[in-house]
Design a protein around this motif. Structure first.
Motif, short mmCIF file in Angstrom:
data_model
loop_
_atom_site.label_atom_id
_atom_site.label_comp_id
_atom_site.label_asym_id
_atom_site.label_seq_id
_atom_site.Cartn_x
_atom_site.Cartn_y
_atom_site.Cartn_z
N LEU A 166 0.85 -1.20 0.00
CA LEU A 166 0.00 0.00 0.00
C LEU A 166 0.88 1.25 0.00
O LEU A 166 0.67 2.16 -0.79
N GLU A 167 1.88 1.27 0.87
CA GLU A 167 2.79 2.42 0.96
C GLU A 167 3.56 2.61 -0.35
O GLU A 167 3.74 3.74 -0.82
N SER A 168 4.00 1.51 -0.94
CA SER A 168 4.74 1.57 -2.21
C SER A 168 3.86 2.14 -3.32
O SER A 168 4.29 2.98 -4.10
N ALA A 169 2.60 1.69 -3.38
CA ALA A 169 1.66 2.19 -4.39
C ALA A 169 1.41 3.68 -4.21
O ALA A 169 1.33 4.43 -5.19
N PHE A 170 1.30 4.13 -2.96
CA PHE A 170 1.07 5.55 -2.69
C PHE A 170 2.29 6.37 -3.10
O PHE A 170 2.18 7.41 -3.73
N LYS A 171 3.48 5.87 -2.73
CA LYS A 171 4.72 6.58 -3.00
C LYS A 171 4.95 6.73 -4.52
O LYS A 171 5.40 7.77 -4.98
N TYR B 97 -5.68 9.41 -0.01
CA TYR B 97 -4.69 8.39 0.36
C TYR B 97 -4.79 8.08 1.85
O TYR B 97 -4.76 6.92 2.26
N GLU B 98 -4.89 9.11 2.68
CA GLU B 98 -4.99 8.92 4.13
C GLU B 98 -6.25 8.14 4.50
O GLU B 98 -6.20 7.25 5.35
N LYS B 99 -7.36 8.47 3.88
CA LYS B 99 -8.63 7.80 4.15
C LYS B 99 -8.53 6.31 3.79
O LYS B 99 -8.95 5.44 4.55
N ILE B 100 -7.91 6.02 2.64
CA ILE B 100 -7.74 4.63 2.21
C ILE B 100 -6.80 3.89 3.17
O ILE B 100 -7.05 2.74 3.54
N ARG B 101 -5.72 4.55 3.59
CA ARG B 101 -4.75 3.93 4.53
C ARG B 101 -5.45 3.56 5.84
O ARG B 101 -5.29 2.46 6.34
N GLU B 102 -6.25 4.48 6.39
CA GLU B 102 -6.97 4.21 7.64
C GLU B 102 -7.95 3.04 7.48
O GLU B 102 -8.01 2.17 8.33
N ASP C 13 -2.99 7.28 -9.09
CA ASP C 13 -3.15 8.34 -10.10
C ASP C 13 -3.17 7.70 -11.48
O ASP C 13 -4.00 8.02 -12.33
N TYR C 14 -2.26 6.77 -11.69
CA TYR C 14 -2.15 6.08 -12.98
C TYR C 14 -3.37 5.19 -13.23
O TYR C 14 -3.96 5.21 -14.30
#
Length: 89
Positions: free
Chosen positions: A55-60, A77-82, A65-66
């Motif tokens: 998840l972190e790698s995809a966000f970074k 991103y924060e909402k999805i992470r939570e 976006d792609y």
């Protein structure tokens, strides 16, 4: 004859898995981006492993976006992470 399981690629690690092993992130027709734990919500989907590192790698790498063909806001991103940490872990 056995039915084959659909394969999907994780947007974090880029490895292929069966659809049931991944979590779907969906962009609804209204433009809302959220986790789809059922895998059945309407909209464009992207798949991710059940590992937080993916998840972190995809966000970074801005993979959402792609996948969704538009800029995804940091708040989304924060909402999805939570949601991911609460429901997947």
């Amino acid at each position: 004859m056995m039915k084959s399981m659909p394969q999907r690629r994780c947007i974090g690690c880029r490895e292929s898995f069966s659809k049931k092993e991944l979590v779907r992130i969906v962009k609804s027709p209204e433009g809302t981006i959220s986790l789809d734990l059922t895998g059945k919500k309407n909209g464009r989907g992207a798949y991710i492993c059940k590992k937080e590192s993916c998840l972190e790698s995809a966000f970074k790498k801005k993979q959402l976006d792609y996948a969704f063909k538009e800029k995804v806001e940091a708040s989304t991103y924060e909402k999805i992470r939570e949601e991911f940490i609460k429901n997947v872990k």
